[in-house]
Design an enzyme around this catalytic site. Sequence first.
Site, PDB file in Angstrom:
ATOM      1  N   CYS A  26       0.689 -13.092  -3.436  1.00 20.10           N
ATOM      2  CA  CYS A  26      -0.242 -12.617  -4.460  1.00 20.10           C
ATOM      3  C   CYS A  26       0.187 -13.134  -5.845  1.00 20.10           C
ATOM      4  O   CYS A  26       0.030 -14.306  -6.131  1.00 20.10           O
ATOM      5  CB  CYS A  26      -0.388 -11.095  -4.398  1.00 20.10           C
ATOM      6  SG  CYS A  26      -1.840 -10.483  -5.283  1.00 20.10           S
ATOM      7  N   HIS A  58      -0.788  -9.355   0.511  1.00 20.82           N
ATOM      8  CA  HIS A  58       0.502  -8.652   0.494  1.00 20.82           C
ATOM      9  C   HIS A  58       0.987  -8.408   1.918  1.00 20.82           C
ATOM     10  O   HIS A  58       0.747  -7.330   2.465  1.00 20.82           O
ATOM     11  CB  HIS A  58       0.354  -7.304  -0.220  1.00 20.82           C
ATOM     12  CG  HIS A  58       0.125  -7.391  -1.690  1.00 20.82           C
ATOM     13  ND1 HIS A  58       1.146  -7.308  -2.609  1.00 20.82           N
ATOM     14  CD2 HIS A  58      -1.013  -7.568  -2.401  1.00 20.82           C
ATOM     15  CE1 HIS A  58       0.642  -7.415  -3.828  1.00 20.82           C
ATOM     16  NE2 HIS A  58      -0.660  -7.572  -3.729  1.00 20.82           N
ATOM     17  N   GLU A  91       3.815  -7.670   2.901  1.00 17.88           N
ATOM     18  CA  GLU A  91       4.866  -6.649   2.910  1.00 17.88           C
ATOM     19  C   GLU A  91       4.310  -5.225   2.960  1.00 17.88           C
ATOM     20  O   GLU A  91       5.059  -4.281   3.164  1.00 17.88           O
ATOM     21  CB  GLU A  91       5.774  -6.820   1.687  1.00 17.88           C
ATOM     22  CG  GLU A  91       5.192  -6.382   0.361  1.00 17.88           C
ATOM     23  CD  GLU A  91       4.172  -7.318  -0.269  1.00 17.88           C
ATOM     24  OE1 GLU A  91       3.713  -7.006  -1.384  1.00 17.88           O
ATOM     25  OE2 GLU A  91       3.834  -8.356   0.334  1.00 17.88           O
TER      26      GLU A  91
END
Length: 192
Positions: free
Chosen positions: A79, A170, A172
């Site tokens: 991002c 994202h 994560e």
Amino acid sequence: MIKIGVLGLQGAVREHVISIEACGAEAIVIKRKEQLDEIDGLILPGGESTTMRKLIDKYDFMRSLKEFAELGKPMFGTCAGLILLAKNIVGYDEPHIGVMDVKVERNSFGRQKESFEADLDIAGVAEDFQAVFIRAPHIVQAGGNVEILAKHKERIVAAREGNILGCSFHPELTDDHRLNGYFINMVKEAKK
């Protein structure tokens, strides 16, 4: 053990640390430029690219980050991290780190309230990868040496150029660690 740094100035740092450790590598939060010497690969997390840039400048990281890339050490921008890596940014005269031959557009999927999730097929990584898009950029143009890894509605959202990996979303923020695992494998290959 492979040591993966996460630039710890701002953004989704803790989530990347959890994901790296789930993949069996050591995670190190990078708060000082001298720590870059201790790691094999670096993740630039999602967050706010303008704020990250101010902190990179404040803590004198820019030259060290560029040198890290020049040494061929792998870098992965998610991002805002993708924006930091891009050589060109729509509406801006200068890049930030500028080591990936892509042109990105900030917030191209809308503002915070337009955040969404989508299942992506990421070449060489995963099918049906649940991607979380929050004020996400996308890659408008990619240079000849850039491998397109994923698209969402015809927009490029993941790409790789040599030892540089970038994505609009994202990875994560889910329990799916396959993309960070792919990056860790890139780091292992680069160390050989």
